[in-house]
Enzyme design. Structure first.
Site: not given
Ligand code: NVA
Ligand code: CP
Length: 304
Positions: A103, A130, A133, A222, A262, A290
Site C-alpha cells: 500500500r 484499490h 476492495q 468514500d 469501503c 475483504r
Molecule cells: N479513497 C480512500 C480509500 C481508503 C480505503 C483513500 O485512499 O484514503
Molecule cells: N477499506 C480499506 O482499505 O480500509 P483500510 O484503509 O482501513 O485498510
C-alpha cells in the site's frame, strides 16, 4: 509465469467471476472451520506506507488461514526507492516471500516493484487504484443482490482510487456506472475513456446529485479527502457537500438500494450516520469480505 494483481483488469472477466465465486466458497468453508493450506508455511510481505485497519488485519488473517504468516513492514525500515532502488528491493524480497503486498502513494512504484519481483505483487491501495476492495465489494453485491451483472451502480463523491477501481471493474463486468461528482473532483479521465471505449458498460459523469442516484441499485461512497490529500478537506467539503449520501438523497434510488462504503467513513461528511446505520447499508459485510476476497486472490496467484 508469476501473475500480479495491481488492478482488477489483471484478471480476465472469466477469472474475475471465478475469483468472486471462489471467495464465496472460501467464506462458506471458513464458517465450517475448513481452510486450504496453500501457503505451506510460506510468508507474505505487507508493505504499508499509509494507514490501514481493514487491509492490514484482513491480509494478516488471510495469510494465517492459508497456512502461512505475514511480515508487516513500513517505510521506516526500507525507505523504498531511497535507501536502495525499487528493483533491488523487489529482487531481495523475492528470495524470502511468497507474495509481496504493498500500500503506497505512487501506482508506478508498485508497477516497478512488480516488474522486478519474481513473486506475485498485490496492490493493497495506491493513489490510483484499490482493486482488493473492489473484489470484496463484488462478493458483497453478489450476496445481497444475487447477481453482479447489469446493475445500476452510482458512485457519489470524490473521484478517487475507489471511483477509478469501479471504472476498471466496469471494463470486465457489465454495469451502468454513474459517477455523481463536481466538475473539480473528477476521476481519472483516461480510465473513464478506456472504460467507455471498451463498450461493455456505460460510465456517466453526472453533476446533478438527484439525477445521479435515480433508480440506482447500488450507491457507493468514500471519503472526500483520501490518505495523502487530507489537507485538502476544506475545499473538498465546499465542492462535494451536495453529493453527501443522506436520507433525502437515498429516497431517489430504488427502494431496495444497497448502500456501500469501503470505510473508514467520516460520518456526517460523505455519508450521514442515519444512512450508515440503515438495514440496507452493507459496509460491515464489505469489511468482512475483504478477508475472503483476498484469500481467493492469494489462492489464484499462488496456484498460478
Ligand atoms: N479513497 C480512500 C480509500 C481508503 C480505503 C483513500 O485512499 O484514503
Ligand atoms: N477499506 C480499506 O482499505 O480500509 P483500510 O484503509 O482501513 O485498510
Amino acid at each position: 509465469m508469476k501473475r500480479d494483481f495491481l488492478s482488477v483488469i489483471d484478471f480476465s472477466a472469466a477469472e474475475l467471476r471465478a475469483n468472486i465465486h471462489l471467495a464465496a466458497e472460501l467464506k462458506a468453508k471458513a464458517k465450517q472451520g475448513i481452510f486450504p493450506d496453500v501457503l505451506k508455511k510460506g510468508v507474505g510481505a505487507l508493505i504499508f506506507h499509509k494507514q490501514s485497519l481493514r487491509t492490514r488485519a484482513s491480509f494478516e488473517v488471510a495469510f494465517h488461514q492459508l497456512g502461512g504468516s505475514a511480515v508487516y513492514i513500513t517505510d521506516k525500515e526500507i525507505e523504498l526507492g531511497k535507501r536502495e532502488s525499487i528493483a533491488d528491493v523487489a529482487r531481495v524480497m523475492s528470495r524470502f516471500f511468497k507474495v509481496i503486498c504493498i500500500r503506497t502513494y505512487s501506482h508506478s512504484d508498485v508497477e516497478e516493484l512488480a516488474r522486478w519481483s519474481d513473486v506475485p505483487v498485490v496492490n493493497m491501495l495506491t493513489d490510483l487504484l484499490h482493486p482488493c476492495q473492489l473484489m470484496a465489494d463484488m462478493l458483497t453485491i453478489l450476496e445481497h443482490r444475487g447477481t453482479i451483472d447489469h446493475l445500476r451502480v452510482t458512485y457519489m463523491g470524490d473521484g478517487n482510487n475507489m471511483t477509478n477501481s469501479w471504472m476498471r471493474m466496469a471494463q470486465r463486468i457489465p454495469m451502468r456506472l454513474t459517477v455523481g461528482t463536481s466538475p473539480d473532483t473528477l476521476p481519472d479521465m483516461g480510465i473513464f475513456k478506456e472504460t467507455n471505449d471498451a463498450g461493455l458498460s456505460e460510465v456517466i459523469i453526472e453533476h446533478d446529485p438527484v439525477r445521479a442516484v435515480q433508480d440506482a441499485d447500488v450507491i457507493y461512497t468514500d471519503v472526500w479527502a483520501s490518505m495523502g490529500a487530507k489537507d485538502k478537506i476544506d475545499e473538498q467539503i465546499r465542492r462535494l457537500s451536495p453529493y453527501q449520501v443522506n436520507l433525502d438523497l437515498v429516497k431517489h434510488a430504488k427502494k431496495d438500494v444497497t448502500i456501500m462504503h469501503c470505510l473508514p467513513a467520516e460520518r456526517g461528511r460523505e455519508i450521514t450516520g442515519e444512512v450508515m446505520d440503515l438495514p440496507n447499508t452493507v459496509v460491515f459485510d464489505e469489511a468482512e469480505n475483504r478477508l475472503h476476497a483476498q484469500k481467493a486472490i492469494l489462492v489464484k496467484l499462488l496456484e498460478g
